[in-house]
Design an enzyme around this catalytic site. Sequence first.
Site, short mmCIF file in Angstrom:
data_model
loop_
_atom_site.label_atom_id
_atom_site.label_comp_id
_atom_site.label_asym_id
_atom_site.label_seq_id
_atom_site.Cartn_x
_atom_site.Cartn_y
_atom_site.Cartn_z
N TYR A 9 0.85 -1.20 0.00
CA TYR A 9 0.00 0.00 0.00
C TYR A 9 0.88 1.24 0.00
CZ TYR A 9 -3.15 3.66 1.64
OH TYR A 9 -3.86 4.82 1.75
N GLU A 33 -3.38 7.57 -4.07
CA GLU A 33 -3.34 6.30 -3.35
C GLU A 33 -3.14 5.16 -4.34
OE1 GLU A 33 -6.00 4.81 0.30
OE2 GLU A 33 -7.02 4.57 -1.62
#
Lengths: 401, 296
Positions: free
Chosen positions: A119, A207
């Site tokens: 992530y 993101e």
Amino acid sequence: MNIHEFQAKQLLARRGVAIPTGSDITTPEAAPAIAQQLFAAGAKRVVVKSQIHAGGRGKGTFTNGLQGGVKVCATTEEAVQRAQAMLGQVLVTKQTGPAGRRVNRLLIETALPIKKELYLAVLLDRVTSRPVIMASTEGGMDIEEVAAKTPEKIVKESVDPAVGLMPFQARRIAVALGLRGDLIAAAAKLLAGVYRTWLECDASLVEINPLCIVEGPDGKDIILALDAKAGLDDNALFRHKEILAMRDLAEESPLEVEASKFALNYIKLDGNIACLVNGAGLAMATMDIIKHYGGDPANFLDVGGGASVEQVTAAFKIIMKDPNVKAILVNIFGGIMDCNVIATGIVAAVKETGLKLPLVVRLEGNNVVAGKQTLANSGLTIISGDSMADAAQKVVKAIAG
Amino acid sequence: MSILVKPDTKVLVQGITGSFGARHAKLSLDYGTQIVAGVTPGKGGQLFEGKVPIFDTVAEAAQVTGATASAIFVPPAFAADAILEGVDAGLDLVVCITEGIPVNDMIKVKRAMEGRRTRLIGPNCPGIVTPGEGKDSHGGCRIGIAPGYIHKKGHIGVLSRSGTLTYEAVWQLTSKGVGQSTCVGIGGDPVNGTSHLDVIKLFNDDPDTHGIIMIGEIGGSAEEEAAAWIAEHCSKPVVGFIAGATAPPGRRMGHAGAIVSGGKGTAAAKIEAFRAAGISVAETPSVMAETLLKRM
């Protein structure tokens, strides 16, 4: 402003971030050529991804019963079939609400064997007023859940805006993510590109979830952005014409789009008491006090601290287009603005729109006595509220009765 | 006494010839504020309202007139430059009213201001008012866009991120005959110059401030930081209100900074922090003044 995954990937790719090869389509007829091209270039499988502004697409369900807004396909035929089944259908995910979103566009990409999911995000740290890189070994998961359950699995690197993200910081993140050997340099390059995307596009959030280590065609590991999400700072769009062109009005509520044309801040909610307020803080507080007295606000609506008559009229028209609305509460603190001018505007708007719903008006401030007189003399059944509490109780009662 | 500005503070206005700046500079003059200079590049040598000299640069305006504070009304694209021009001129205080400044511009401004003497209030804020002694608080220092007449000279400090909600609190106080020492709007943006905590410390140190109303809203954690400090150090009664309990997560509620993201910045968490710090929480925005008076 939010943009689609394929658009975020375009912005990232231009800044050196590796992404899977692929293309977006809006008609099923375009699918075969793209899929064939990817398979011809060596793809073992391709993935067909619904493009909507909401997460949870993979686990979503179409209203026609089809499972999954993201599907890996082994042949061109399968990909084309899938594209036909998805396009034009409504996808419901945990983020769309029960109404779902219509899928008007798909992204078809090469699907590579995933070895590791990570992530990565760049956002503003409000405590330090500096950008922060957030990364985690727990890719593909909801990062809020990771933060709540295993906060030690999230690494953060604060960026000094005077120098930007330094290569040593990028390498430190790579090592913290467990990457070794050639992947450290590859990840550092990718991180630099993601940070540049955040900075140069005036993003509020970039993101990458998941950021993946995949097996490349030659068997070597590569790191790439398998998914991407970007939110842009509305205040900075004036200097990004190219990004502004990425706005997809189909993804926004029609009433909110309408409101934005009049510089009104309108957000539709699920309740039945509409509110029309000047100033964002007072508008939020008005919603809160409606709820406090047992009502349910239908919207947030800030007509601006100044509140011009034109804006008040436009605002009335917008809230009346919401079929759930059963009563309206107007709360204006006319500090500098003349309350009588506002009152005249309210009367004109009510007459023009032929409003039949109960209307409670609370005016305060400059020339308020004349303003209240104008409302009282209008011949309209306007309920006057003396304080915020009084007005909120009256509007809640108007619906109950 | 008061905080940040006094009735005799000399103020210059950046962007005094724009319609917004001109309107509020005029209102401040009418209120009796010492507006001593205007700054509009290219218009140096002219007069505003026939009496206030206009300069091409902030440095020159400050040097010639002795202004120590500035009000900024320039459009968003030029606001970062305007703030740093005020900082470069060594002003004590720069109040930026401008709404809609890109976050990245403010990140740079904040970094560039590190170690400098200037305090920034805002951006995207109503400004500051220290009420005066005259009728309708005339003769006070009004920097920004707040309506002057709603104030009354007294001993309550008011602090808020929002404009009209500040006026609401001030008006509740004034209507009950209770005056204010200084009212400060710190602005609704995610990156601002002065935090809730900064202002709370100033109020705590001001002998003329006897009680404080602190208004917050969803987003960020500035209210929690202030609450933690208040619990340990603040000697004065504080009443708090948080707007946005009914706001849906992930949506920006008008102010760029008013957003619950990733489960952070909720009204519930802020109210909880207030209670834990011994701050009396106003149940509704209608009872902010009432709650403070009960507490005092």
